[in-house]
Design an enzyme around this catalytic site. Structure first.
Site, mmCIF file in Angstrom:
data_model
loop_
_atom_site.group_PDB
_atom_site.id
_atom_site.type_symbol
_atom_site.label_atom_id
_atom_site.label_comp_id
_atom_site.label_asym_id
_atom_site.label_seq_id
_atom_site.Cartn_x
_atom_site.Cartn_y
_atom_site.Cartn_z
ATOM 1 N N HIS B 154 0.820 -1.210 -0.012
ATOM 2 C CA HIS B 154 0.247 0.378 0.133
ATOM 3 C C HIS B 154 0.796 1.268 0.019
ATOM 4 O O HIS B 154 0.686 2.498 0.657
ATOM 5 C CB HIS B 154 -1.202 0.182 1.284
ATOM 6 N N SER B 275 13.370 20.508 -17.760
ATOM 7 C CA SER B 275 11.591 20.679 -18.052
ATOM 8 C C SER B 275 11.909 21.876 -19.121
ATOM 9 O O SER B 275 13.584 22.780 -18.846
ATOM 10 C CB SER B 275 11.186 21.389 -17.022
ATOM 11 N N LYS B 281 14.379 20.828 -12.684
ATOM 12 C CA LYS B 281 14.018 19.827 -12.681
ATOM 13 C C LYS B 281 14.791 18.238 -12.976
ATOM 14 O O LYS B 281 15.538 19.543 -14.075
ATOM 15 C CB LYS B 281 13.056 19.534 -13.682
ATOM 16 N N GLU B 288 9.060 6.851 -16.882
ATOM 17 C CA GLU B 288 7.102 7.265 -17.201
ATOM 18 C C GLU B 288 6.609 6.597 -18.435
ATOM 19 O O GLU B 288 5.537 6.231 -18.454
ATOM 20 C CB GLU B 288 7.101 9.148 -17.105
ATOM 21 N N TYR B 315 -9.848 -17.789 -43.793
ATOM 22 C CA TYR B 315 -9.912 -16.305 -43.818
ATOM 23 C C TYR B 315 -10.917 -15.403 -44.113
ATOM 24 O O TYR B 315 -11.738 -15.592 -45.147
ATOM 25 C CB TYR B 315 -8.907 -15.646 -45.482
#
Lengths: 481, 481, 481, 481
Positions: B154, B275, B281, B288, B315
């Protein structure tokens, strides 16, 4: 319970939203089995007093018998099956019940329940799929199987084949599902029990012992993996989606084949319905429902993979949302196969109507030209133009006179080539895997052998599992997936 | 071409919409390979003149060399790779080129191309995944692996583990993918070539011969199945989605672990960006993007299963829409692994910051009470209340004095129990699969052996395939998936 | 029943597989309402005797009262809610009950039930979502809203904002859902009742009359569309998936924000749980369950669209598989919002910990250089290098001395620029929609107005619908979605 | 570039994996437009020197003209369209180019590009869908529309209708898509430009000015929302999936209708193909490809929603994976409609073959009994049994003698009821929305009015947008979606 640290009970909306007792009804047997293996081990190792373990076991067995008769209702206020069972035991045994959860976390417990449930579910789906394969093979060997039908591509007559090849091809697809299901239950061989929250326990748990009682050949070697891994559930949902997709293709062919205009399949009265308004209707509703079911099966797979996306290893509560996906998926998947099998067993596969004199032998004509030395692409073009003229003139290839044929294709003069009658067409193609009966027979034998071998292996596994449950005194009825 | 029967060319909008030359670029090598095996067999069996076959082969080889250098552009007006190649040959060889398609349909041809491509693609993905597994294992055995970190459930500290266990657990998940990929390429063992449109051929094709040249151990025993089956593509997309989902979970842990507030992972400069606006940054963009990629991987799987829903055997043109799904999927899947492997290799896994003195030893404390005879559920409640008070009073479990502990838990008096220091915690849990180093070592050895064994088997398969291609004179560079 | 044409009853496996009584429980009220409107019209138009219609109405009302108290159980052997009701009436009224279905098909009946149900469901979801929007806005206007926090991009501190802007931004997203839900129920304005199977009826049905009693402003102008259209269900599932995805993003921010290492959110005790094993745990389970729920919401949407793929207009039995998707989707969607609203209402949004002295003012520094004439891209590069050195030297931007700043950036000499203190940062960005309080206030007012306006319109629609139901004597309790 | 803080360049595998230049090709025009609005504002407000702004604008216009001619290739090593353009400008203008990005982040820039692109794309899809609606309506008003055909439910003859009703019903479904597309582009009314990274800017940007130049009526009131919101992309992908699903249903009806056995539709030669092997084939490949395309359309929607699941507000790099989904989706969606429209325009909808004498008038017979006083359910049962006998005896309802009818149903004696001839059947059902021509006419008029009104509104919006682009000197050819 379990809220000693908090100033407030769980919000009632949260209780409602987070309870999993609905889906956990399917897990009761597996939870009790897991607990029984656990307490027996706790007693044997002396982690809890041996007498305490024995009383817990007796009480669990009593609960199991009650559950097998449907006499155990899970209370949503107690969250899940695990807490329901624990509270039930504590109510009867007091402090002794409070020892049940020693050395165990709900994390490894739910992983164990789900693995046990999934193993049984896979065996059940495999058993049902094997029945379907066998039914398809039996129909292929029935008189219907020897009838000839225009095989479709693009829903247009392509080349004529025996119904038996069509039936065996559907059997092959389901047999592939059977084999993947078997691979999957074989890979479900490691016990998660004893992995604790994510890192094992400081108590001297004997994981080999619990694995033995749960019929797991091995112990999962990473506690961190064992508690969070749900690959087996995703894999199950994938195979159910694949199986349902195979079923949907077959169903579509039944729906279209049963159209009066097409008339190549007749579904039995026991699998059609009428309209509440239109008394003349004879609707293939069951085939449509089978076709439809691939959609929710896919939806569940999507839900499960989306659920897992971006989740760390170890247990996250998100995993709970996977339980109803798995359990509904198994139930509906079994339903699809359970209804498709007798639908196939009772359907009639019809000979071609005389009007379908479509020129599927065009390839054989072109091939004859090839043998006579014409490059294929040129043969193709000439036959195409010939058929176009024939169609405009209202002629039909199978009825063509030899003389007309030779006029159009002088190369064929002196050859033995004839346009095959529709019912003879399949025998012309004698290549491996082709439409001739010799090849269909070869195919049937192969699929029969593969499905029998899978059936034997499955039976062995079922016996192995049943033996452990009997040894623990758990009633078989507890494990109807 | 191929429109002799029709009064009109295909509508230009239809040409644009139906051309598959974009995705077919990936199939060129496989199409040429298939054609070469086919013409060699046509010559051997005498279906076409042997000299004709030889010239076709020579020309195909020339085309293959050109394609390997990127010198073959597919013309969308010629629909697909198959027609492009055929037209190219006919342009150079005239009537001899017109024999290429003898006894073959685009239906079995595309099935062959896709099976050959998929087999190579699976081997490539497996190879990349094995590198990732090995990298994770190497990091587990590096000094970082011996550091201790609070394992999360968690996203909250649960129990402390070695980084090595965490790394090995991710390795185990990818190793499972490796093994499923291997099972899948092993099952891709049947040649579809020679199945014709759906029913084989009336020409005496030698399917065993073409299977041999294509390195397929077997011939698909049902022509009707061989031409319409795309299970292998669905399975591939499923495994890619599963692999990408595993990668996304790992990426999420990297993203969160790299938050300055958390500070347990430091990604290398080569895998972070800044950035365009904010010079301060240090963004984990690559992690990500890896996390994100599970989404299109799932989308492709959904698309493929939805495509197949309700399709008859044999097909249907719908199948064409599956080609870009497969090819994009393989390319992006390889990309995910290719970027994740060096990201892991260069990341630093950090020791716990001193401030994280979270009381993860609470279980060991409760276990000690269990050993002292307290039923677990009661021990749990008492520890919970104790920790609540401790927290309110600003105390920390690892720093607690023995006397204070015994005051709260008189049962512990006289026992040898101590609260473990954070770095000692993993060693306390010595159950099988638990957090102690002995168990981590056992885990590492197991995964190492499994991955080495998979690597050896994969290398054998690659050699087997390469040999056939070399024998046919096909350049290796043609088959970069 | 309804099997006069068939030689056999429906196969029992088919009965089980095809019954929809489970999901139809949610439709009982709507089915009775539709039937009541229908029989009233049948009486008024004289299609059936007026007295017969009155008795049917009385009996339907009685059934409605019983159902509102939960006293009506649907028998799966009678397939669905429609047949259950019809059989119930026939049992009590004999031949008069046999007139209920006059001029009606199950096709238009189920379309009517689903449209009525969906309209109510959309209003319910909208109401719940409006509560959530209002709660978010209230928290934005609470003292927590004035606190400053480092807004994240890539889970890395980007620019500091008021919690109020973050809360209002989540409010905006849900407000968009509210507005789409409202558009959707407004488009649900056409009565399908009276469309027959697909083509209307030869009886003089008055469709305007039934539409009136069902609170539909219009009659669907194509019977063929009315019976097969399920766009409204797909749209509903899409909006539920979108809403759940918005909720999952918010939940992720709560889960990560509640990590002790991050410590920017504290969830109330009523919305956290502990571990069954680890007494120290304080887990954000409810937030995780909310995050997870986007997955099954997406799964249902996928299932519904896949279901509809390739279906002709008019009714196909496949559509039945859409009912549980819709009904479960509404129930779970309501659950997500019902639990998220009080979770937000009771959570605490915390001021930044002093240690988070991340240099989010880097942009303001670069902007100051821009004002001083430095091209932005150069300013960006210089600030980047400066911060890199600062970090290596252990300095922190907010604590920098003016002199050091001017030394690094001589252009700033003589300007009024200062590095803002973290809590002052939001006020520096005064562009429209930016982080200053003036802009946050503007945003709050806009969202408040939009949500109030939506609330008023929704209330009007609810009253309009309730009026019709009251006029027909139907108890309100029958329509709890 | 932009890596001043880092010790190393981005890893080459990361560069390849993260570049978005392929998909960004579609965004070039929108990126240049956004930059032009931005620099004009920077000049007007004096944030950068006015002359600098003018030179930047001139250079951007030159680049735009080049791009419109296809002369701008994006370099993957420069990541994306934004950096490509910035580098291009800096190469030509030096320090002046370095001012382009002043007060802007890639976060608000990409949000702006995507919003501008999506607005155009929606208008394009709407335009194409309006053409399709109009084509369907024209065919409904053509002679084919007056022909009668057995409307299907469950692919079984249900009730006879005019082809016009079938065509208009498909038109209605696409018209609904048109209206939702229009709602969506209307909601795309807020400019994200000027939102910075997430929090606006400390420079005095004039967001109203840039919004004006970009033809946005408003400014997005939350910078935090503006940079992370992709609801508009999800909505677009949803509407494309819905539209494609509508198209797939129509395509399935064409495929089945074109089966020789069914023979109710004849596709034009320009939209059929033959087989490479079987010269007799006339395959509806294009209809199949249209049917198939719903699958990848759904896959993209799934991918986009999965992507967004669990993402915080503000910008995350994950969002990048949404770009190709959107752009491919628009392109393929346009392709589906572009091919379906002429396929419908050229298809022939045929009168029923004489053999289809299916008893679809059974309902009219039962209705006649109802009028004669028989309760409907009993009438239904009697007609059902009657038809069953008739079928077994080989009779056909439309050919039944009056005397035989009255013998079976004495109630009909003395009534004016007759069994309608198939071609008269639609006129019997005169209820609102029913099959009679009067109702079909009403339906046609309604759909015509709705589509014309949508067309006018769309044209206005296109003009409004074009005007701004002309004012900025941007070539129209830059914006071919």
């Amino acid at each position: 319970m379990l809220r000693e640290r908090f100033s407030r009970p769980l919000d009632p909306r949260a209780v409602r939203f987070s309870a999993s007792t609905d889906e956990d009804a399917a897990l009761v047997g597996y939870d009790l089995w897991g607990s029984m293996a656990h307490v027996r081990m706790l007693g044997t190792t002396g982690i809890i007093p041996r007498a305490n373990a024995r009383r817990l076991e007796t009480e669990l067995r009593r609960l199991a018998r009650r559950a097998a008769k449907g006499g155990l209702r899970l209370d949503p206020a107690l969250e899940d099956v695990h807490l329901n069972v624990e509270v039930e035991l504590t109510r009867r045994l007091g402090a002794e019940g409070a020892r049940l959860h020693t050395g165990r976390s709900r994390n490894d417990q739910v992983a164990t329940d789900l693995a046990l449930y999934t193993r049984d579910a896979l065996l059940a789906v495999e058993g049902a799929a094997l029945d379907l394969v066998q039914t398809l093979l039996e129909r292929a060997r029935s008189p219907d199987g020897r009838l000839v039908v225009a095989g479709w591509t693009h829903f247009q007559a392509a080349q004529r084949v025996y119904w038996a090849q069509w039936l065996a091809t559907h059997a092959v697809r389901f047999q592939r599902d059977v084999e993947r299901l078997a691979e999957l239950w074989q890979s479900l061989d490691s016990s998660p029990l004893g992995s604790g929250a994510i890192a094992g326990s400081s108590l001297p748990l004997d994981r080999e012992a619990t694995a033995h009682w749960l019929a797991f050949p091995k112990v999962n070697p990473s506690s961190l993996d064992a508690t969070g891994d749900r690959d087996f559930a995703t894999d199950t949902l994938y195979l159910l989606a694949r199986l349902s997709t195979h079923a949907s293709g077959l169903a579509e062919e039944l729906v279209v084949g049963a159209m009066p205009e097409v008339g190549r399949v007749r579904l039995d009265d026991a699998f059609v319905t009428t309209s509440s308004l239109m008394p003349h209707k004879r609707n293939p509703d069951l085939a449509e429902l089978v076709r439809a079911e691939a959609a929710p099966a896919l939806g569940r797979l999507v839900a499960h993979l989306t659920l897992l996306k971006g989740l760390p290893v170890g247990y996250q509560r998100d995993l709970q949302a996977g339980k109803p996906l798995l359990i509904d998926g198994v139930r509906r998947g079994l339903g699809v196969v359970a209804v498709l099998t007798p639908m196939i067993a009772t359907a009639r596969f019809l000979p071609e109507k005389s009007r379908s004199t479509q020129p599927t032998a065009s390839v054989e004509l072109a091939d004859a030209l090839v043998i006579a030395g014409v490059p294929f692409r040129r043969a193709h073009a000439r036959v195409a133009r010939f058929l176009d003229r024939l169609e405009r003139e209202g002629g039909a290839l199978p009825e063509l006179l030899r003389a007309d044929l030779e006029k159009a294709f002088p190369e064929l003069e002196g050859t033995s080539f004839t346009i095959p009658r529709p019912e003879d067409e399949p025998e012309r193609r004698r290549t491996r895997g082709g439409s001739s009966w010799r090849e269909v027979e070869r195919l049937l034998v192969e699929v029969e052998q593969r499905s029998q071998s899978a059936g034997r292996e499955r039976a062995r596994e079922c016996r192995r599992i049943d033996r452990r449950r009997r040894e623990l005194g758990l009633p078989a009825g507890l494990f109807a997936v």
